[in-house]
Design an enzyme around this catalytic site. Structure first.
Site, PDB file in Angstrom:
ATOM      1  N   GLY A  47       0.850  -1.185   0.000  1.00  4.43           N
ATOM      2  CA  GLY A  47       0.000   0.000   0.000  1.00  4.43           C
ATOM      3  C   GLY A  47       0.882   1.229   0.000  1.00  4.43           C
ATOM      4  CB  CYS A  66     -10.886  22.630  19.725  1.00  5.01           C
ATOM      5  SG  CYS A  66     -11.544  24.039  18.850  1.00  5.01           S
TER       6      CYS A  66
HETATM    7  C1  LIG Z   1      -2.644  -2.424   5.695  1.00 11.61           C
HETATM    8  C2  LIG Z   1      -2.476  -3.717   5.023  1.00 11.61           C
HETATM    9  C3  LIG Z   1      -1.647  -3.809   3.897  1.00 11.61           C
HETATM   10  C4  LIG Z   1      -0.859  -2.651   3.353  1.00 11.61           C
HETATM   11  O1  LIG Z   1       0.120  -2.210   4.221  1.00 11.61           O
HETATM   12  P1  LIG Z   1       1.216  -1.154   3.745  1.00 11.61           P
HETATM   13  O2  LIG Z   1       2.050  -0.949   4.929  1.00 11.61           O
HETATM   14  O3  LIG Z   1       0.483   0.073   3.338  1.00 11.61           O
HETATM   15  O4  LIG Z   1       1.954  -1.759   2.611  1.00 11.61           O
HETATM   16  C5  LIG Z   1      -1.561  -5.035   3.271  1.00 11.61           C
HETATM   17  N1  LIG Z   1      -2.235  -6.124   3.724  1.00 11.61           N
HETATM   18  C6  LIG Z   1      -3.041  -6.055   4.802  1.00 11.61           C
HETATM   19  C7  LIG Z   1      -3.757  -7.279   5.253  1.00 11.61           C
HETATM   20  C8  LIG Z   1      -3.188  -4.854   5.489  1.00 11.61           C
HETATM   21  O5  LIG Z   1      -3.975  -4.800   6.559  1.00 11.61           O
END
Ligand SMILES: *Cc1c(COP(=O)(O)O)cnc(C)c1O
Length: 420
Positions: free
Chosen positions: A275, A344
């Site tokens: 991600g 706030c």
């Molecule tokens: C959040 C998540 C990802 C992505 O994580 P990154 O650190 O953004 O690469 C991938 N797989 C699962 C199951 C996640 O919960």
């Protein structure tokens, strides 16, 4: 963040002036560089070109349809954690056979939606969830392709709020009980356990925890095969870190080499769920300075962005680079400021004692590395309109989420008849 550079004294995203974006759309606003999104994906795809790998972009990092669409056109699959994200992935053009549904608490309605769409795999995190999924699948007359997410009890060495692979975390099935879980799956009529999944956390800056987790997962594949299960998929999750400040995360090439080394000979289809690594450094949050206030001991730069727009500093004590949009000259006075928003809450602070060229009201600042876990976590707290987003391509930009006006925001609430 090579897509964001100064040109003729002003910070640009590719060939678009950020001052121009701010004038056209107002602030605060997220601005993403399409070239950086594409580069991020291509680097991943190239590093894994000689392995049997599916890259399923984790939508929760940034789920704007234009961002997902940019990656989908390059061939990315999707890792989704809700029906809403699954709908976004499908709407952005990700084919169902490239979608993995993760998450610790899928509802039966979500399971039904996923099975009806015919996605690649559901990652199941508990025995009750496995039983529920089997029942939903039987009702629909299908068999759900499943990977069980196991918890390898490995410390990812990251912020405690984004570490997911320790025994005490809510995620996954206890590693020591994995074989029983697969035995249950084999008895259930509505599921077919085809894979093993792990995901130990986010913003990992060293390979060692990945190595430990991948080895454990690979070993489990062999054990399960020995038990008679036909396991041919291995989902290694996401979590590769990026540079916010001075971190030295593993290169994608080293990460790919580790995946090859730890999964060699298994003959599994490997699934990756990056991600942050794909989008984090492809976006900035643009904000305008409202006031510069001299406190007794500190000076505050009060900006028009706030924790409701970018919550990472308050939630994770995260550090984000901050650059003036108008390039400062080498001789300009640089002094420490606290950069804060108008909400706030004391936690509404973007930076503490940050050396900045002395800002003036009206100046624009770019909060860097805001492409991941930025806009997706935004809210309307303090009744602030949800922050808009802009995508740049070369010398063009498009508003990919407009700012709602106050009438639209208030219209979301309904007054009951007895108050009308
Ligand atoms: C959040 C998540 C990802 C992505 O994580 P990154 O650190 O953004 O690469 C991938 N797989 C699962 C199951 C996640 O919960």
């Amino acid at each position: 963040m090579t897509a964001f550079t100064y040109r003729s004294g002003g910070l640009h995203a590719e060939a678009v002036s950020l001052a121009q974006v701010a004038d056209a759309v107002g602030t605060p606003v997220y601005c993403y560089a399409g070239s950086a999104l594409a580069e991020g994906y291509r680097a991943f795809a190239a590093a894994f070109a000689d392995q049997n790998v599916g890259i399923c972009y984790a939508l929760k990092a940034n789920s704007n349809l234009a961002v997902v669409g940019t990656l989908a056109r390059l061939g990315a699959g999707a890792d989704v954690v809700s029906e809403g994200e699954m709908r976004r992935a499908l709407a952005a053009g990700v084919p169902p056979e490239r979608i993995v549904f993760s998450g610790v608490g899928k509802t039966q309605a979500e399971m039904k939606a996923a099975l009806t769409a015919g996605i690649f795999q559901l990652n199941v995190e508990s025995l009750p969830e496995l039983e529920a999924l089997s029942a939903v699948a039987v009702d629909l007359g299908v068999v759900a392709p499943v990977a069980l997410r196991v918890n390898p009890d490995i410390d990812a060495g990251t912020h405690h709020k984004i570490a997911t692979g320790r025994k005490e975390n809510k995620f996954g099935i206890d590693f020591d009980h994995a074989r029983e879980a697969y035995a249950l799956a084999a008895r259930l009529p509505g599921v077919r356990a085809v894979g093993v999944a792990v995901h130990i956390g986010s913003q990992l800056t060293s390979l060692a925890p990945f190595r430990a987790a991948f080895k454990k997962a690979a070993h489990l594949v062999e054990t399960l095969r020995g038990d008679g299960h036909a396991i041919d998929r291995l989902d290694l999750g996401g979590g590769l870190g990026i540079v916010y400040r001075e971190e030295t995360p593993p290169s994608v090439a080293d990460y790919a080499a580790l995946v090859a080394e730890t999964t060699r000979g298994l003959g599994c289809r490997i699934v990756l769920e990056p991600g942050r690594a794909l989008v984090g450094n492809a976006g900035v949050l643009l904000t305008r300075v409202l006031y510069v206030k001299a406190g007794l001991h500190r000076r505050f730069v009060i900006v028009d962005a706030a924790m409701n727009d970018l919550i990472r500093p308050s939630l994770y004590e995260a550090w984000h680079g901050i650059l003036p949009v108008a390039e400062s000259a080498p001789g300009d006075l640089v002094e420490p400021f606290d950069v804060v928003g108008p909400v706030c809450e004391t936690g509404d602070t973007f930076a503490v004692q940050r050396p900045l060229a002395v800002p003036q009201p009206g100046d624009l600042l770019a909060i860097l590395s805001a492409g991941a876990y930025g806009a997706v976590m935004a809210s309307t707290y303090n009744t602030r309109p949800l922050v808009p987003e802009v995508l740049v391509k070369d010398d063009q930009f498009a508003i990919i989420r407009p700012r709602l006006d106050y009438a639209e925001l208030l219209a979301l609430d309904h007054v009951p008849p007895w108050l009308a």
